[in-house]
Design a protein around this motif. Sequence first.
Motif, PDB file in Angstrom:
ATOM      1  N   GLY A 168       0.253  -2.387  10.094  1.00 30.95           N
ATOM      2  CA  GLY A 168       1.696  -3.422   9.840  1.00 30.95           C
ATOM      3  C   GLY A 168       0.293  -4.588  10.150  1.00 30.95           C
ATOM      4  O   GLY A 168       1.502  -6.219  11.043  1.00 30.95           O
ATOM      5  N   GLY A 169      -0.802  -5.022   9.879  1.00 30.55           N
ATOM      6  CA  GLY A 169      -1.457  -5.761  10.230  1.00 30.55           C
ATOM      7  C   GLY A 169      -1.758  -6.762  11.474  1.00 30.55           C
ATOM      8  O   GLY A 169      -2.595  -8.176  11.100  1.00 30.55           O
ATOM      9  N   LYS A 170      -1.538  -5.956  12.123  1.00 33.09           N
ATOM     10  CA  LYS A 170      -2.158  -6.107  13.747  1.00 33.09           C
ATOM     11  C   LYS A 170      -3.934  -5.466  13.919  1.00 33.09           C
ATOM     12  O   LYS A 170      -4.549  -6.205  14.519  1.00 33.09           O
ATOM     13  N   VAL A 171      -4.966  -4.739  13.200  1.00 35.48           N
ATOM     14  CA  VAL A 171      -5.825  -4.767  13.031  1.00 35.48           C
ATOM     15  C   VAL A 171      -6.322  -5.760  12.628  1.00 35.48           C
ATOM     16  O   VAL A 171      -6.768  -5.776  11.596  1.00 35.48           O
ATOM     17  N   THR A 172      -7.893  -6.198  13.643  1.00 34.07           N
ATOM     18  CA  THR A 172      -8.861  -7.134  13.673  1.00 34.07           C
ATOM     19  C   THR A 172      -9.815  -6.891  13.008  1.00 34.07           C
ATOM     20  O   THR A 172     -10.261  -6.193  14.003  1.00 34.07           O
ATOM     21  N   GLY A 173     -11.491  -7.111  12.820  1.00 34.96           N
ATOM     22  CA  GLY A 173     -12.528  -7.603  13.079  1.00 34.96           C
ATOM     23  C   GLY A 173     -12.910  -6.080  12.048  1.00 34.96           C
ATOM     24  O   GLY A 173     -12.555  -6.108  11.266  1.00 34.96           O
ATOM     25  N   ILE A 174     -13.989  -5.380  12.848  1.00 36.27           N
ATOM     26  CA  ILE A 174     -14.200  -4.395  13.013  1.00 36.27           C
ATOM     27  C   ILE A 174     -13.029  -3.119  13.694  1.00 36.27           C
ATOM     28  O   ILE A 174     -12.638  -3.038  14.836  1.00 36.27           O
ATOM     29  N   HIS A 175     -12.466  -1.450  12.809  1.00 35.55           N
ATOM     30  CA  HIS A 175     -11.557  -0.979  12.937  1.00 35.55           C
ATOM     31  C   HIS A 175     -11.943  -0.884  14.807  1.00 35.55           C
ATOM     32  O   HIS A 175     -13.053  -0.418  14.498  1.00 35.55           O
ATOM     33  N   VAL A 179     -17.330   2.456  11.460  1.00 34.97           N
ATOM     34  CA  VAL A 179     -17.466   1.976  11.337  1.00 34.97           C
ATOM     35  C   VAL A 179     -16.149   1.242  10.009  1.00 34.97           C
ATOM     36  O   VAL A 179     -16.478   1.664   9.362  1.00 34.97           O
ATOM     37  N   LEU A 180     -15.073   1.009  10.660  1.00 35.36           N
ATOM     38  CA  LEU A 180     -13.847   0.856   9.051  1.00 35.36           C
ATOM     39  C   LEU A 180     -13.933   0.049   9.214  1.00 35.36           C
ATOM     40  O   LEU A 180     -13.174  -1.412  10.062  1.00 35.36           O
ATOM     41  N   TYR A 181     -15.172  -1.525   8.346  1.00 32.80           N
ATOM     42  CA  TYR A 181     -14.929  -2.580   8.174  1.00 32.80           C
ATOM     43  C   TYR A 181     -13.701  -3.700   7.794  1.00 32.80           C
ATOM     44  O   TYR A 181     -13.936  -4.766   8.542  1.00 32.80           O
TER      45      TYR A 181
END
Length: 178
Positions: free
Chosen positions: A161-168, A153-155
Amino acid sequence: MTNYGGGWTLVVGINSQNRLHLQSSSVGTRCRGGDVCVVHRTNGVIPARKLDDRIIRALADDEGTFRVDVGPNKYTTFFQLPQGAAGFQSNCGGTSCARIITSHSYPYTWESNCKGITVGYQLAHDTHKVFDNRDYHECGSLWTSSRFSDKRVLYGYTGDGGKVTGIHSKLQSFMFIR
């Protein structure tokens, strides 16, 4: 909620398309009485909704266990802040976040790095937010929890570059407290 021993309060709905769960203030639709309602859905898109951090800290003041259900229906991971729930902040990053411990099971089997479960571990760096199942090499090498590879869980992660959203990476979730 009655699973995992009961007594859980739903406080955050994490949408896979944004990072609104990283704000310290309430997020989402107001319900009767003016408070934000966090809706539990078992299918479809989870709407981004979150109670204010002050409310989350107040609700977590007793046991102080945070539960993250990734999915829905994928896996569950638990976190605690050894120094108390008063240190919870949705917008912290890296070593500015409270130290944490983690468990991948209920009843809990708490895990931490060389600092132990009474102290807890720190997050990697500022692009890692609130909860993760690894530390930042503070004991000389990278520490990861026993189920890091399949129940991480990567909260909040604000790198790439800002592309990851939600939980990783781009997973939706619910966060409960008890």
